[in-house]
Design an enzyme around this catalytic site. Sequence first.
Site, PDB file in Angstrom:
ATOM      1  CG  ASP A  31      -2.100   0.926   1.064  1.00 40.48           C
ATOM      2  OD1 ASP A  31      -2.217   2.007   0.858  1.00 40.48           O
ATOM      3  OD2 ASP A  31      -3.135   0.204   1.298  1.00 40.48           O
ATOM      4  CB  SER A  34      -2.642   7.582  -1.568  1.00 35.41           C
ATOM      5  OG  SER A  34      -3.483   6.238  -1.951  1.00 35.41           O
ATOM      6  CG  ASP A  58       2.095   4.173  -6.741  1.00 31.86           C
ATOM      7  OD1 ASP A  58       1.444   3.236  -7.611  1.00 31.86           O
ATOM      8  OD2 ASP A  58       1.778   5.155  -6.669  1.00 31.86           O
ATOM      9  CG  PHE A  80      -8.436  -4.665  -1.614  1.00 30.83           C
ATOM     10  CD1 PHE A  80      -9.736  -4.954  -1.368  1.00 30.83           C
ATOM     11  CD2 PHE A  80      -7.480  -5.567  -1.329  1.00 30.83           C
ATOM     12  CE1 PHE A  80     -10.209  -6.135  -0.988  1.00 30.83           C
ATOM     13  CE2 PHE A  80      -8.030  -6.712  -0.738  1.00 30.83           C
ATOM     14  CZ  PHE A  80      -9.320  -7.000  -0.494  1.00 30.83           C
ATOM     15  CE  LYS A  84     -13.032   4.752  -0.397  1.00 33.33           C
ATOM     16  NZ  LYS A  84     -13.626   3.970   0.909  1.00 33.33           N
ATOM     17  CB  SER A 124     -18.163  -0.605  -7.864  1.00 34.88           C
ATOM     18  OG  SER A 124     -19.224   0.205  -7.433  1.00 34.88           O
ATOM     19  CB  ALA A 125     -23.366  -2.025  -7.380  1.00 33.70           C
ATOM     20  CE1 TYR A 149     -14.290   4.053  -7.565  1.00 32.98           C
ATOM     21  CE2 TYR A 149     -16.260   4.002  -7.837  1.00 32.98           C
ATOM     22  CZ  TYR A 149     -15.536   3.367  -7.433  1.00 32.98           C
ATOM     23  OH  TYR A 149     -15.576   2.145  -6.717  1.00 32.98           O
ATOM     24  CE  LYS A 153     -13.517   0.247  -8.453  1.00 28.22           C
ATOM     25  NZ  LYS A 153     -12.263  -0.237  -8.164  1.00 28.22           N
ATOM     26  CG  LEU A 200     -26.250   7.148   4.624  1.00 28.29           C
ATOM     27  CD1 LEU A 200     -26.799   8.611   4.526  1.00 28.29           C
ATOM     28  CD2 LEU A 200     -27.599   6.194   4.097  1.00 28.29           C
ATOM     29  CG  ASP A 295     -27.251   9.795  -5.281  1.00 25.83           C
ATOM     30  OD1 ASP A 295     -26.313   9.130  -5.442  1.00 25.83           O
ATOM     31  OD2 ASP A 295     -27.647  10.307  -4.569  1.00 25.83           O
TER      32      ASP A 295
HETATM   33  P1  NAD Z   1      -9.791   2.689   0.553  1.00 29.44           P
HETATM   34  O1  NAD Z   1      -9.343   3.969  -0.064  1.00 29.44           O
HETATM   35  O2  NAD Z   1      -9.765   2.563   1.937  1.00 29.44           O
HETATM   36  O3  NAD Z   1      -8.653   1.584   0.209  1.00 29.44           O
HETATM   37  C1  NAD Z   1      -7.984   1.716  -0.884  1.00 29.44           C
HETATM   38  C2  NAD Z   1      -6.318   1.471  -0.748  1.00 29.44           C
HETATM   39  O4  NAD Z   1      -5.524   1.268  -1.605  1.00 29.44           O
HETATM   40  C3  NAD Z   1      -5.630   2.579   0.458  1.00 29.44           C
HETATM   41  O5  NAD Z   1      -5.118   1.804   1.392  1.00 29.44           O
HETATM   42  C4  NAD Z   1      -4.804   3.374  -0.519  1.00 29.44           C
HETATM   43  O6  NAD Z   1      -3.922   4.038   0.154  1.00 29.44           O
HETATM   44  C5  NAD Z   1      -4.228   2.307  -1.624  1.00 29.44           C
HETATM   45  N1  NAD Z   1      -3.694   2.687  -2.794  1.00 29.44           N
HETATM   46  C6  NAD Z   1      -4.648   3.397  -3.741  1.00 29.44           C
HETATM   47  N2  NAD Z   1      -3.962   3.663  -4.828  1.00 29.44           N
HETATM   48  C7  NAD Z   1      -2.375   3.114  -4.550  1.00 29.44           C
HETATM   49  C8  NAD Z   1      -1.371   2.747  -5.382  1.00 29.44           C
HETATM   50  N3  NAD Z   1      -1.249   3.284  -6.613  1.00 29.44           N
HETATM   51  N4  NAD Z   1      -0.462   1.833  -4.801  1.00 29.44           N
HETATM   52  C9  NAD Z   1      -0.572   1.503  -3.621  1.00 29.44           C
HETATM   53  N5  NAD Z   1      -1.648   1.602  -2.766  1.00 29.44           N
HETATM   54  C10 NAD Z   1      -2.668   2.502  -3.317  1.00 29.44           C
HETATM   55  O7  NAD Z   1     -11.034   2.103  -0.223  1.00 29.44           O
HETATM   56  P2  NAD Z   1     -12.050   0.795  -0.005  1.00 29.44           P
HETATM   57  O8  NAD Z   1     -13.160   1.165   0.442  1.00 29.44           O
HETATM   58  O9  NAD Z   1     -11.202  -0.237   0.777  1.00 29.44           O
HETATM   59  O10 NAD Z   1     -11.817   0.135  -1.395  1.00 29.44           O
HETATM   60  C11 NAD Z   1     -11.304  -0.751  -1.860  1.00 29.44           C
HETATM   61  C12 NAD Z   1     -11.558  -1.005  -3.432  1.00 29.44           C
HETATM   62  O11 NAD Z   1     -12.929  -1.438  -3.455  1.00 29.44           O
HETATM   63  C13 NAD Z   1     -11.236   0.323  -4.168  1.00 29.44           C
HETATM   64  O12 NAD Z   1     -11.156  -0.301  -5.519  1.00 29.44           O
HETATM   65  C14 NAD Z   1     -12.673   0.838  -4.491  1.00 29.44           C
HETATM   66  O13 NAD Z   1     -12.927   1.322  -5.673  1.00 29.44           O
HETATM   67  C15 NAD Z   1     -13.672  -0.521  -4.448  1.00 29.44           C
HETATM   68  N6  NAD Z   1     -14.990  -0.460  -3.986  1.00 29.44           N
HETATM   69  C16 NAD Z   1     -15.212   0.230  -2.903  1.00 29.44           C
HETATM   70  C17 NAD Z   1     -16.455   0.414  -2.522  1.00 29.44           C
HETATM   71  C18 NAD Z   1     -16.961   1.055  -1.058  1.00 29.44           C
HETATM   72  O14 NAD Z   1     -18.191   1.387  -0.852  1.00 29.44           O
HETATM   73  N7  NAD Z   1     -15.894   1.373  -0.278  1.00 29.44           N
HETATM   74  C19 NAD Z   1     -17.643   0.101  -3.345  1.00 29.44           C
HETATM   75  C20 NAD Z   1     -17.288  -0.521  -4.579  1.00 29.44           C
HETATM   76  C21 NAD Z   1     -16.055  -0.835  -4.719  1.00 29.44           C
HETATM   77  C1  UD1 Z   2     -21.445   6.032  -4.377  1.00 25.58           C
HETATM   78  C2  UD1 Z   2     -21.225   5.716  -5.483  1.00 25.58           C
HETATM   79  C3  UD1 Z   2     -20.739   4.483  -6.059  1.00 25.58           C
HETATM   80  C4  UD1 Z   2     -19.583   3.796  -5.406  1.00 25.58           C
HETATM   81  C5  UD1 Z   2     -20.142   3.774  -3.877  1.00 25.58           C
HETATM   82  C6  UD1 Z   2     -18.907   3.113  -2.696  1.00 25.58           C
HETATM   83  C7  UD1 Z   2     -22.303   7.853  -6.572  1.00 25.58           C
HETATM   84  C8  UD1 Z   2     -23.486   8.232  -7.335  1.00 25.58           C
HETATM   85  N1  UD1 Z   2     -22.220   6.337  -6.184  1.00 25.58           N
HETATM   86  O1  UD1 Z   2     -22.628   4.721  -4.115  1.00 25.58           O
HETATM   87  O2  UD1 Z   2     -20.283   4.539  -7.384  1.00 25.58           O
HETATM   88  O3  UD1 Z   2     -18.986   2.617  -5.923  1.00 25.58           O
HETATM   89  O4  UD1 Z   2     -20.385   5.116  -3.412  1.00 25.58           O
HETATM   90  O5  UD1 Z   2     -17.930   4.483  -2.733  1.00 25.58           O
HETATM   91  O6  UD1 Z   2     -21.834   8.546  -5.898  1.00 25.58           O
HETATM   92  N2  UD1 Z   2     -26.819   9.787   0.942  1.00 25.58           N
HETATM   93  C9  UD1 Z   2     -27.798  10.826   1.310  1.00 25.58           C
HETATM   94  N3  UD1 Z   2     -26.783  11.780   2.112  1.00 25.58           N
HETATM   95  C10 UD1 Z   2     -25.470  11.778   2.240  1.00 25.58           C
HETATM   96  C11 UD1 Z   2     -24.745  10.798   1.781  1.00 25.58           C
HETATM   97  C12 UD1 Z   2     -25.632   9.947   0.969  1.00 25.58           C
HETATM   98  O7  UD1 Z   2     -28.840  11.135   1.462  1.00 25.58           O
HETATM   99  O8  UD1 Z   2     -24.983  12.787   2.787  1.00 25.58           O
HETATM  100  C13 UD1 Z   2     -27.613   8.839   0.269  1.00 25.58           C
HETATM  101  C14 UD1 Z   2     -27.420   8.791  -1.523  1.00 25.58           C
HETATM  102  O9  UD1 Z   2     -28.225   9.621  -2.172  1.00 25.58           O
HETATM  103  C15 UD1 Z   2     -27.419   7.339  -1.523  1.00 25.58           C
HETATM  104  C16 UD1 Z   2     -27.314   6.813  -0.109  1.00 25.58           C
HETATM  105  O10 UD1 Z   2     -27.189   7.670   0.816  1.00 25.58           O
HETATM  106  O11 UD1 Z   2     -28.923   7.114  -1.838  1.00 25.58           O
HETATM  107  C17 UD1 Z   2     -26.129   5.806  -0.217  1.00 25.58           C
HETATM  108  O12 UD1 Z   2     -25.179   6.905  -0.818  1.00 25.58           O
HETATM  109  P1  UD1 Z   2     -23.466   6.297  -0.625  1.00 25.58           P
HETATM  110  O13 UD1 Z   2     -23.062   5.815   0.446  1.00 25.58           O
HETATM  111  O14 UD1 Z   2     -22.730   7.821  -1.168  1.00 25.58           O
HETATM  112  O15 UD1 Z   2     -23.522   5.234  -1.791  1.00 25.58           O
HETATM  113  P2  UD1 Z   2     -23.916   5.240  -3.507  1.00 25.58           P
HETATM  114  O16 UD1 Z   2     -24.345   6.568  -4.014  1.00 25.58           O
HETATM  115  O17 UD1 Z   2     -24.786   4.011  -3.492  1.00 25.58           O
END
Ligand code: NAD
Ligand code: UD1
Length: 337
Positions: A31, A34, A58, A80, A84, A124-125, A149, A153, A200, A295
Amino acid sequence: MNILLAGGAGYIGSHTAVELLNSDHDIVVVDNYSNSDPSVIDRIKEITKKDFKSYEADIRDKKNLEKIFKENKIDGVIHFAGLKAVGESTKMPLAYYRNNIDTTLTLLEVMEEFKVNKFIFSSSATVYGEENKVPYGEDMPRGKATSPYGWTKIMMEQILEDAARANTDLSVIILRYFNPIGAHKSHLIGELPSGIPNNLMPYVTQVAIGKLPKLTIYGGDYDTPDGTCRRDYIHVVDLARAHVMAVEYAKDKKGVDIFNVGTGSPYSVLDIVKAFEKANGLKINYEIGDRRAGDLQDSWADVQKIEKVLGFKTQYDLVDMCKDSWEWEKNIKNISL
Ligand code: NAD
Ligand code: UD1
């Protein structure tokens, strides 16, 4: 197996590290911190009482990555490492394309060099786009993303499919995460959003603790029972467990498999606020505001495939998600960062 976790110090990576170690796999974390803190490594060791190697590097630095693969006998990779934040990606699209796609390409190139053939990818969804109807099934075509973003994906899924077509030894498992929330029961690891959270649950917990004054619910006029958007929230530990099952499944597999990782049960924004209040005996200050651009009204998973093929079943419900999110938020101040 010995699994390299690219971005393993982040929110989902750190929880997966714990579940892999608890299932007697070995791990190597790489990691660049960042979007995470190096102290998470010690906390993973504290939770599991197990040791492992970690590198500050990196993933795009190919020479360094080759060195890591030389020093460790790696059996598979979970990727991962990515940027994001959806909103940020619209302001810095090039940084998102550069980081997310370069990390994937570099990992695939180095894996090919070292004959490592198991690759699990954090998708991601969001790849279902606006075109598909809920519940989303894995056989639906990828849609159009609403942000750079999301496009990264979609592009990375395509890259992985092409790579697996060319290298028939490669096993790729694409996990399409729905909305992970919650934290590990130890409350030593959890989500650490930088700045004001976009998502959220961290917003709700920061309102609850007084870091933020009020939650704005984005839109109360959707065509849903209470007018607010519906999502498929999953406990991050359940999501982490799905990775362990995917690692074990990948052992005897070749080609590409795609799995939704959710619960299949939609909850509205108001459901989440009410459940959080009830689970923790708190009141959340909120107002209904305008819709947020980009959204979707509804997003939830058809989970039949992951249940049937991987035997995956979630262990935690919405009450756990709300309690663990809150306990983690309260504990952040006690963790030395
Ligand atoms: P996060 O940011 O907490 O974790 C990502 C990690 O990758 C971090 O520790 C960051 O420092 C590291 N990183 C980023 N770029 C790097 C690089 N070039 N080299 C080395 N390390 C690097 O995010 P997360 O929530 O744990 O998400 C992990 C993965 O899942 C991401 O790819 C994200 O897009 C995907 N994802 C997350 C969600 C969510 O809601 N959290 C939803 C769908 C998909
Ligand atoms: C978002 C991203 C999605 C990403 C995911 C995880 C968008 C459009 N989608 O999903 O691509 O994979 O995060 O990082 O940004 N909400 C509020 N108030 C807030 C925050 C959120 O009402 O302050 C609502 C949103 O409108 C949504 C729900 O809560 O209906 C969930 O939001 P969020 O947690 O941001 O996730 P997604 O939008 O589903």
